[in-house]
Design a protein around this motif. Structure first.
Motif, short mmCIF file in Angstrom:
data_model
loop_
_atom_site.label_atom_id
_atom_site.label_comp_id
_atom_site.label_asym_id
_atom_site.label_seq_id
_atom_site.Cartn_x
_atom_site.Cartn_y
_atom_site.Cartn_z
N SER A 1 4.08 9.63 -10.10
CA SER A 1 3.45 9.95 -11.39
C SER A 1 3.07 11.44 -11.47
O SER A 1 2.89 11.96 -12.57
N LEU A 2 2.97 12.11 -10.33
CA LEU A 2 2.64 13.53 -10.30
C LEU A 2 3.88 14.41 -10.10
O LEU A 2 3.76 15.63 -9.95
N LYS A 3 5.05 13.81 -10.09
CA LYS A 3 6.28 14.54 -9.76
C LYS A 3 6.52 15.75 -10.66
O LYS A 3 6.88 16.82 -10.18
N ILE B 1 0.84 -1.20 0.00
CA ILE B 1 0.00 0.00 0.00
C ILE B 1 0.87 1.25 0.00
O ILE B 1 0.60 2.20 -0.73
N ARG B 2 1.94 1.23 0.79
CA ARG B 2 2.87 2.37 0.81
C ARG B 2 3.44 2.61 -0.59
O ARG B 2 3.49 3.73 -1.08
N GLY B 3 3.85 1.54 -1.25
CA GLY B 3 4.39 1.64 -2.61
C GLY B 3 3.36 2.16 -3.60
O GLY B 3 3.67 2.95 -4.50
N TYR B 4 2.12 1.73 -3.43
CA TYR B 4 1.03 2.18 -4.30
C TYR B 4 0.88 3.71 -4.22
O TYR B 4 0.85 4.38 -5.25
N TYR B 5 0.78 4.23 -3.00
CA TYR B 5 0.63 5.68 -2.85
C TYR B 5 1.89 6.42 -3.30
O TYR B 5 1.81 7.46 -3.95
N TYR B 6 3.04 5.88 -2.99
CA TYR B 6 4.28 6.53 -3.42
C TYR B 6 4.34 6.62 -4.94
O TYR B 6 4.70 7.66 -5.50
N ASP B 7 3.96 5.55 -5.62
CA ASP B 7 3.95 5.55 -7.09
C ASP B 7 2.97 6.60 -7.63
O ASP B 7 3.24 7.21 -8.67
N LYS B 8 1.85 6.80 -6.94
CA LYS B 8 0.90 7.85 -7.36
C LYS B 8 1.59 9.21 -7.31
O LYS B 8 1.47 10.01 -8.25
N PHE B 9 2.32 9.47 -6.23
CA PHE B 9 3.03 10.74 -6.11
C PHE B 9 4.16 10.85 -7.14
O PHE B 9 4.40 11.92 -7.68
N GLU C 1 -5.74 19.54 -5.11
CA GLU C 1 -5.98 19.47 -6.55
C GLU C 1 -5.95 18.02 -7.06
O GLU C 1 -6.70 17.64 -7.95
N TYR C 2 -5.06 17.18 -6.49
CA TYR C 2 -4.86 15.82 -7.00
C TYR C 2 -5.30 14.73 -6.03
O TYR C 2 -5.02 13.55 -6.26
N LYS C 3 -5.99 15.10 -4.99
CA LYS C 3 -6.43 14.15 -3.96
C LYS C 3 -7.26 13.00 -4.55
O LYS C 3 -7.05 11.84 -4.19
N ASP C 4 -8.19 13.30 -5.42
CA ASP C 4 -9.03 12.26 -6.00
C ASP C 4 -8.19 11.23 -6.76
O ASP C 4 -8.41 10.02 -6.64
#
Length: 142
Positions: A70-72, A60-68, A135-138
């Motif tokens: 992708s927004l880098k 789960i940590r990796g999932y959220y980190y990957d989301k961030f 802005e990117y929470k969703d």
């Protein structure tokens, strides 16, 4: 050196003054995403604003980190240019989390002469981080 009680009083005084100088409700723990929080840190060595990703489950940590990750490009070009991405950030207690952060060195919670500089840094960068997050929470939470 300060006693534990003196240290606590100084830190409380700083955060009380910060709240008076910047009187607003910060997002912080109220992200509505379990295990993802925005944090202020101010120690004897640095001031830091961060997004902490700290679920116990590494997947789960990796999932959220990957989301961030992708927004880098958006985060670094539109909000905070020199934010640091650290997938395995070690906290003082030894716990490993993922953290995105920006920090200011050469300030100290124990040096009142650095408080104004630290307060400005913390407030300006948390405001930017909150705007980005909202802005990117969703996208982050899906």
């Amino acid at each position: 050196m300060f006693s534990k009680e003196e240290s606590k009083q100084i830190r409380q005084e700083f955060w009380t003054n910060f709240g008076k100088e910047y009187p607003r409700k910060w997002l912080l723990y109220n992200t509505k995403i379990k295990d993802v929080t925005l944090k202020f840190t101010f120690t004897s060595k640095k001031a830091q604003v961060s997004v902490d990703i700290e679920p116990h489950d590494e997947v789960i940590r990796g999932y959220y980190y990957d989301k961030f990750i992708s927004l880098k490009n958006i985060l670094t070009t539109e909000y905070i240019e020199d934010i640091v991405y650290d997938k395995s950030y070690q906290l003082d207690n030894g716990k490993i989390i993922s953290r995105l952060y920006i920090e200011q060195t050469q300030v100290s919670v124990y040096n009142k002469n650095s408080w104004e500089k630290a307060m400005l840094f913390l407030a300006q960068n948390m405001e930017k981080l909150e705007k980005f997050f909202l802005e990117y929470k969703d996208y982050i939470s899906e």
